[in-house]
Enzyme design. Structure first.
Site, PDB file in Angstrom:
ATOM      1  N   HIS A   1       7.129   9.103   4.885  1.00  0.00           N
ATOM      2  CA  HIS A   1       5.998   9.595   4.956  1.00  0.00           C
ATOM      3  C   HIS A   1       5.829  10.449   4.464  1.00  0.00           C
ATOM      4  CE1 HIS A   1       3.291   6.345   7.372  1.00  0.00           C
ATOM      5  NE2 HIS A   1       5.112   6.160   7.046  1.00  0.00           N
TER       6      HIS A   1
ATOM      7  N   GLU B   1      -0.765  -2.017   4.808  1.00  0.00           N
ATOM      8  CA  GLU B   1      -0.267  -1.977   6.344  1.00  0.00           C
ATOM      9  C   GLU B   1       0.087  -0.556   6.681  1.00  0.00           C
ATOM     10  OE1 GLU B   1       3.372  -1.412   8.583  1.00  0.00           O
ATOM     11  OE2 GLU B   1       2.937  -0.373   7.118  1.00  0.00           O
ATOM     12  N   GLU B   2      -0.095   0.013   6.003  1.00  0.00           N
ATOM     13  CA  GLU B   2      -0.347   1.496   6.892  1.00  0.00           C
ATOM     14  C   GLU B   2      -1.641   1.656   8.017  1.00  0.00           C
ATOM     15  OE1 GLU B   2       1.797   2.819   7.266  1.00  0.00           O
ATOM     16  OE2 GLU B   2       3.691   2.701   4.926  1.00  0.00           O
TER      17      GLU B   2
ATOM     18  N   ASP C   1       1.021  -0.982  -0.383  1.00  0.00           N
ATOM     19  CA  ASP C   1       0.146  -0.164   0.100  1.00  0.00           C
ATOM     20  C   ASP C   1       0.567   1.309   0.128  1.00  0.00           C
ATOM     21  OD1 ASP C   1       0.724  -0.895   2.549  1.00  0.00           O
ATOM     22  OD2 ASP C   1      -0.377   0.332   3.620  1.00  0.00           O
TER      23      ASP C   1
END
Length: 452
Positions: A418, A188-189, A122
């Site tokens: 990020h 996963e996030e 993702d």
């Protein structure tokens, strides 16, 4: 069991034990299980196959990077992955696992154990700002807002590495002693609000069954490490990630007549300050933890004391007992502060991803492989981090080996994870393929039947 999360394999209760286990695992000089000549032959074989597929895999990485997808929406990425595994002649390719996950089974020509390897797929709601010619310009709607979408955490690198590993091991299939389960994980996030997803859902759907692996491997790119280097933390590696929301209720009044109301801003401010005493005065100074209030929201006008205030933040811990203590103390502090101020409170404490624990025995067994393949000087011992990783759900069920992969070319730069200017170089892909392919091969060969 702690809130449904099993810590049956490793439960670290004190900071001294954490460091002792980590140091012991790092220093253990586990003897290689295969002769040196065989190891060197294996490395040359992997490198030869890699030379032939490298350009193709890097083009796949660029495509995945250019067309990123958010968690539980990795439709095109999953299709690309499944098609690649099918083209390699995998024995089984399962799609739609935990919404958009893909699981591929590669059975070798020789008997041996089952091992799993995982890559997350993702992307993030971050607008990319890099010089890459393949940078993402994708936009979508997330939580009601139009946002850019990019692989600002390196998951495109992870997918590409794992596709490359699949290509290498498929080419070595006849000499492969055992079975490799390739897990391509969505979300996963974290899944979108109101949805399930990620590693937790994959485990619930039986991804570690049929066949059941005896260990699982994973990697993550690292924005402060050069290409060609890898990092490893034995024992506790990444923290448990909890999320809290607090509502403090008072009584609205004019700002010039505070005695006629109950001020929730004052109570909230006292609570935020008091939360910092949990770490400094209620826990052992040897126990790592973080309590952070990231949102303080309340009020509509400068001269009005509002009726309520909202707080939101995160707690990071390693020890389940510390996790319990932080939640308990937060409730006690809120009860005391609001009782003294004449208000009330609501606390919603959500226990998220558990701590990621690298199995010390597996780490001691596999570190010689990393040192052989990458060069001992390029294998760095990393301190635990307070970041989180839902690889933990897999590593809570079977022994896990999770390492960091350098992504910055010498002299290059990258923004942090990020962030819009996060940059993982293409050269990280073949480095990751070499490392992971040899780790899986060495693990399988060490576990093959003794009669061979």
């Amino acid at each position: 069991m702690t809130d449904g999360i099993s810590y049956r394999r490793i439960r670290f209760r004190r900071g001294a034990m954490l460091r002792a286990l980590a140091a012991a695992a790092w220093l253990l000089a586990a003897a290689p299980r295969t002769p040196l000549a065989a190891q060197q032959g294996q490395g040359a074989r992997v490198d030869g196959i890699l030379a032939g597929i490298q350009d193709t895999i890097i083009r796949l990485r660029e495509h995945i990077h250019q067309y990123p997808e958010l968690g539980n929406r990795e439709f095109r990425t999953a299709e690309l992955v499944a098609n690649h595994l099918r083209s390699l002649g995998f024995d089984d390719v399962r799609t739609g696992v935990a919404h958009t996950g893909v699981v591929g089974i590669l059975r070798g020509g020789l008997p041996g154990p089952v091992v799993a390897v995982r890559a997350d797929m993702d992307a993030l709601p971050v607008t990319e700002d890099t010089p890459f010619p393949f940078r993402s310009t994708v936009r979508t709607t997330y939580l009601g807002q139009e946002v850019g979408v990019s692989h600002a955490c390196g998951h495109d690198i992870h997918v590409a590495v794992q596709l490359g590993v699949a290509s290498v091991l498929a080419a070595m299939r006849d000499e492969l002693p055992g079975t490799v389960k390739f897990i391509f994980q969505p979300a996963e996030e974290g899944p979108p609000p109101g949805e399930e997803g990620g590693a937790e859902l994959m485990v619930a759907e039986g991804v570690l069954e049929d066949p059941a692996p005896s260990a699982i491997f994973g990697l993550h790119s690292f924005a402060v490490m050069e290409v060609g280097k890898v990092g490893f933390t034995s024992g506790p590696a990444l923290a448990a990630v909890d999320h809290f929301r607090i509502r403090i209720v008072g009584k609205q009044s004019h700002g010039a007549a505070p005695h006629l109301g109950v001020d929730p801003i004052v109570m909230a401010a006292q609570a935020v300050t008091a939360f910092q005493t949990i770490r400094s005065r209620n826990l052992s100074p040897l126990e790592p933890s973080v309590v952070t209030v990231g949102i303080f929201r309340g009020g509509t006008r400068f001269n009005i004391i509002p009726n309520e205030v909202e707080l939101e933040g995160t707690v990071r811990t390693y020890d389940p007992d510390v996790r319990d203590a932080v939640e308990r103390r937060m409730g006690e502090i809120l009860a005391g502060v609001t009782a003294a101020g004449g208000g009330a409170f609501e606390l919603d404490y959500d226990r998220g991803t558990p701590a990621t624990i690298n199995d010390p025995e597996l780490g001691a067994r596999m570190l010689p492989t990393l040192k052989r393949v990458m060069g001992a000087e390029n294998v760095l011992k990393l301190d635990p981090t307070m970041g989180g990783e839902d690889f933990a759900y897999f590593a809570n069920e079977v022994p896990g080996f999770y390492f960091r992969l350098g992504q910055v070319p010498p002299g290059g730069t990258s923004g942090g994870h990020h962030t819009p200017d996060f940059q993982a170089d293409n050269s990280a892909v073949p480095a990751g393929i070499r490392a992971m392919s040899n780790l899986l091969l060495d693990y399988l060969k060490a576990g093959r039947p003794a009669m061979e």
